[in-house]
Design an enzyme around this catalytic site. Structure first.
Site, PDB file in Angstrom:
ATOM      1  N   ARG A  57       0.826  -1.217   0.000  1.00 11.90           N
ATOM      2  CA  ARG A  57       0.000   0.000   0.000  1.00 11.90           C
ATOM      3  C   ARG A  57       0.854   1.258   0.000  1.00 11.90           C
ATOM      4  O   ARG A  57       0.423   2.321  -0.399  1.00 11.90           O
ATOM      5  CB  ARG A  57      -0.966  -0.014   1.197  1.00 11.90           C
ATOM      6  CG  ARG A  57      -1.785   1.272   1.361  1.00 11.90           C
ATOM      7  CD  ARG A  57      -3.036   1.083   2.230  1.00 11.90           C
ATOM      8  NE  ARG A  57      -2.822   0.203   3.363  1.00 11.90           N
ATOM      9  CZ  ARG A  57      -2.195   0.568   4.497  1.00 11.90           C
ATOM     10  NH1 ARG A  57      -1.751   1.792   4.649  1.00 11.90           N
ATOM     11  NH2 ARG A  57      -2.034  -0.299   5.474  1.00 11.90           N
ATOM     12  N   TYR A 110     -16.665  17.292 -14.048  1.00 10.31           N
ATOM     13  CA  TYR A 110     -16.925  15.860 -13.918  1.00 10.31           C
ATOM     14  C   TYR A 110     -17.924  15.651 -12.773  1.00 10.31           C
ATOM     15  O   TYR A 110     -17.681  16.098 -11.654  1.00 10.31           O
ATOM     16  CB  TYR A 110     -15.606  15.123 -13.637  1.00 10.31           C
ATOM     17  CG  TYR A 110     -15.760  13.628 -13.650  1.00 10.31           C
ATOM     18  CD1 TYR A 110     -16.051  12.958 -14.831  1.00 10.31           C
ATOM     19  CD2 TYR A 110     -15.621  12.894 -12.489  1.00 10.31           C
ATOM     20  CE1 TYR A 110     -16.196  11.586 -14.845  1.00 10.31           C
ATOM     21  CE2 TYR A 110     -15.763  11.510 -12.499  1.00 10.31           C
ATOM     22  CZ  TYR A 110     -16.049  10.870 -13.678  1.00 10.31           C
ATOM     23  OH  TYR A 110     -16.193   9.516 -13.684  1.00 10.31           O
ATOM     24  N   ASP A 182      -7.570  19.498 -12.545  1.00  8.93           N
ATOM     25  CA  ASP A 182      -7.869  18.192 -13.120  1.00  8.93           C
ATOM     26  C   ASP A 182      -7.503  18.280 -14.601  1.00  8.93           C
ATOM     27  O   ASP A 182      -8.186  18.946 -15.379  1.00  8.93           O
ATOM     28  CB  ASP A 182      -9.356  17.850 -12.924  1.00  8.93           C
ATOM     29  CG  ASP A 182      -9.702  16.457 -13.401  1.00  8.93           C
ATOM     30  OD1 ASP A 182      -9.035  15.968 -14.343  1.00  8.93           O
ATOM     31  OD2 ASP A 182     -10.645  15.847 -12.852  1.00  8.93           O
ATOM     32  N   LYS A 207      -8.403   7.452 -18.463  1.00  9.21           N
ATOM     33  CA  LYS A 207      -8.791   8.070 -19.742  1.00  9.21           C
ATOM     34  C   LYS A 207      -7.600   8.081 -20.706  1.00  9.21           C
ATOM     35  O   LYS A 207      -7.142   7.031 -21.106  1.00  9.21           O
ATOM     36  CB  LYS A 207      -9.349   9.455 -19.472  1.00  9.21           C
ATOM     37  CG  LYS A 207     -10.356   9.513 -18.300  1.00  9.21           C
ATOM     38  CD  LYS A 207     -11.636   8.730 -18.548  1.00  9.21           C
ATOM     39  CE  LYS A 207     -12.470   8.518 -17.285  1.00  9.21           C
ATOM     40  NZ  LYS A 207     -12.813   9.717 -16.544  1.00  9.21           N
TER      41      LYS A 207
HETATM   42  C1  PLP Z   1     -13.167  10.037 -15.242  1.00  8.34           C
HETATM   43  C2  PLP Z   1     -12.825  11.330 -14.628  1.00  8.34           C
HETATM   44  C3  PLP Z   1     -12.574  11.425 -13.257  1.00  8.34           C
HETATM   45  C4  PLP Z   1     -12.684  10.234 -12.316  1.00  8.34           C
HETATM   46  O1  PLP Z   1     -11.731   9.273 -12.605  1.00  8.34           O
HETATM   47  P1  PLP Z   1     -11.939   7.684 -12.300  1.00  8.34           P
HETATM   48  O2  PLP Z   1     -10.692   7.087 -12.833  1.00  8.34           O
HETATM   49  O3  PLP Z   1     -13.171   7.260 -13.023  1.00  8.34           O
HETATM   50  O4  PLP Z   1     -12.098   7.549 -10.827  1.00  8.34           O
HETATM   51  C5  PLP Z   1     -12.214  12.671 -12.753  1.00  8.34           C
HETATM   52  N1  PLP Z   1     -12.141  13.757 -13.543  1.00  8.34           N
HETATM   53  C6  PLP Z   1     -12.393  13.704 -14.865  1.00  8.34           C
HETATM   54  C7  PLP Z   1     -12.295  14.937 -15.689  1.00  8.34           C
HETATM   55  C8  PLP Z   1     -12.740  12.492 -15.452  1.00  8.34           C
HETATM   56  O5  PLP Z   1     -13.005  12.443 -16.768  1.00  8.34           O
END
Ligand code: PLP
Length: 389
Positions: A57, A110, A182, A207
Site C-alpha cells: 500500500r 466531472y 484536473d 482516460k
Molecule cells: C473520469 C474522470 C474522473 C474520475 O476518474 P476515475 O478514474 O473514473 O475515478 C475525474 N475527472 C475527470 C475529468 C474524469 O473524466
C-alpha cells in the site's frame, strides 16, 4: 529530458534501466511485502529515513516508475499514483482541507467530483462555492476567509469550457489558496498546469494516459512537500493505492500518449468543424472553434484543443436515437480511449444532478459528449452523419 520534444519524453520519461537489468519495459513487481536486509536498514526504510519498499500500500517499484514518469511529463517534483481518478481526487481534498474550510470549484465539471464536493459539505461541513469557471474573476469573488482550495477542471466536462489557469492560480497564490487542476481532458501533451502556476495536477489515468479503455487509475503530481503530505496522510490512511499490474499498463499507455493525442486533437478539430455546419446539429462545443467563447484562452494555454467535443442534437429523443444507430462509434460512458465513444450527457453522467443544476452547468437535453477516437476521421463523421435522426 525536459528540453526534448514531448514525443521523445513520452517514450523515455522516468526510465531507470540500470535498476532493472536494462529491461526496456519496467518489470511488474507483484510483491506486497519486501524483506529488509538488516536491522538498521529496515528501521530506516520503515521510518522513511531511507528510500526503499516494504509494504504494497505504501510503495512499489513499478508504481514508482509510473510516478517518476508522470512527475517528469507534468513538470512536477513528485507524483503519487492511485487506483482511480476519484481516489486521487479524494485523497487530495482530504489532505488540503479540514472541517469548516471552503472550496471554490466549477459549476460544470466531472459530475462525480461535483458530487464528492457536495458530500464533503453534508458529511464534513466543508462548503463549496460553484462558479462559472470560464470567468477567472469568479474565483476571486468567491474567496472567503476560510477558503483553502481552488478546484479547476479545464477543458471542463462536458462542455469543454476553458479556465484561465495562470490567472486563477495567481489569484490563489496572492490569497494563500492552493490551486488543483484536473488535467484529465488535456493531458500534459496539450497543457501543463504546473508551468502555468498550479500547485497540483490530478488525472484520471483511466482516460487518455491509459488510452485503451482497459484500466482504472489516478495520478497526482506536484511539489515534493505536497505529494509527501498526501502520501503519508490520506493516501496511506484511506488506501486507494494502484496495483503494480495496472501501473505497468498505464506506463505502456503513456509511451504512445503523444502519438495518440496528436491524432485525437486532429480528429476532434476536423470533426467539430464538420459537424458545425450540419443542419440537424443545434450546437457544437469545442475550444478549437473560433465560435467557442473561450477560444482565445484555449489558444494561449493549450498546445492542441483535445479530443472531446460536445454536440447538441436538440432533444433527448434525438440523442437516444443517434446512439441506437451507431455502427463504428460506440455508445459508452468514459472517454480518452482509442475508440470514439458517444454518450448522451443529460440522461447519464449528469442524470444525478437536478434539472436546475444541469441548466446551470449548461447541459441541454440533446447534448452528446463525444470522445473522438483515433479511427479514420471520414469513418467517424460518416457514422455520426448516418446515425443523426
Ligand atoms: C473520469 C474522470 C474522473 C474520475 O476518474 P476515475 O478514474 O473514473 O475515478 C475525474 N475527472 C475527470 C475529468 C474524469 O473524466
Amino acid at each position: 529530458m525536459n528540453d526534448h520534444s514531448f514525443f521523445t519524453q513520452a517514450v523515455h520519461a522516468g526510465e531507470d534501466r540500470e535498476a532493472h537489468f536494462g529491461a526496456l519495459s519496467v518489470p511488474i513487481y507483484p510483491a506486497s511485502v519486501f524483506a529488509f536486509t538488516d536491522a538498521d536498514e529496515g528501521i530506516a526504510i520503515h521510518n522513511y529515513k531511507k528510500d526503499g519498499y516494504f509494504y504494497g500500500r505504501l510503495g512499489n517499484p513499478t508504481v514508482a516508475a509510473l510516478e517518476r514518469t508522470m512527475s517528469e511529463l507534468e513538470r512536477g517534483e513528485n507524483a503519487l499514483a492511485f487506483a482511480s481518478g476519484m481516489a486521487a481526487i479524494s485523497a487530495t481534498a482530504f489532505t488540503l482541507i479540514s472541517s469548516g474550510d471552503h472550496i471554490v470549484a466549477p459549476e460544470s465539471m466531472y459530475s462525480t467530483t461535483t458530487n464528492f464536493l457536495k458530500h464533503l459539505g453534508t458529511q464534513f461541513g466543508v462548503e463549496t462555492t460553484f462558479v462559472d469557471a470560464a470567468d477567472a474573476e469568479a474565483y476571486t469573488a468567491a474567496i472567503r476567509p476560510n477558503t483553502k482550495l481552488f478546484w479547476i477542471e479545464t477543458p471542463s466536462n462536458p462542455l469543454v469550457r476553458i479556465t484561465d489557469i495562470a490567472e486563477v492560480a495567481a489569484a490563489g497564490k496572492k490569497a494563500g489558496i492552493l490551486s488543483v487542476v484536473d488535467n484529465t481532458f488535456a493531458t500534459p501533451f496539450n497543457q501543463r498546469p504546473i508551468e502555468l502556476g498550479a500547485d497540483l495536477v490530478v488525472h484520471s489515468a483511466t482516460k487518455y494516459l491509459g488510452g485503451h479503455s482497459d484500466l482504472t487509475a489516478g495520478i497526482l503530481v506536484g511539489s515534493r512537500d505536497l505529494i509527501d503530505k498526501v502520501r503519508h496522510g490520506p493516501a496511506k490512511l484511506y488506501g486507494g493505492n494502484i496495483a503494480p499490474q495496472v501501473a505497468w499498463l498505464v506506463l505502456r499507455g503513456i509511451k504512445t500518449l503523444a502519438l495518440r493525442m496528436e491524432r485525437h486533437n486532429a480528429n476532434a478539430f476536423a470533426f467539430a468543424n464538420t459537424m458545425i455546419s450540419h443542419p440537424r446539429v443545434r450546437a457544437v462545443h469545442y475550444p478549437g472553434l473560433e465560435t467557442h467563447p473561450n477560444h482565445e484562452i484555449a489558444k494561449r494555454q493549450m498546445r492542441g484543443f483535445g479530443g472531446m467535443v460536445g454536440v447538441d442534437v436538440g432533444t433527448a429523443d434525438a440523442a437516444k436515437s443517434l446512439v441506437n444507430d451507431l455502427k463504428i462509434c460506440t455508445f459508452a460512458t468514459s472517454l480518452g480511449g482509442v475508440e470514439t465513444l458517444v454518450q448522451p450527457v443529460a440522461l447519464m453522467t449528469h442524470a444525478t444532478l437536478t434539472p436546475e443544476e444541469r441548466a446551470g452547468a449548461g447541459v441541454s437535453d440533446g447534448l452528446l459528449r463525444i470522445s473522438v477516437g483515433v479511427e479514420h476521421i471520414d469513418d467517424i463523421c460518416q457514422d455520426i452523419y448516418d446515425a443523426l435522426p
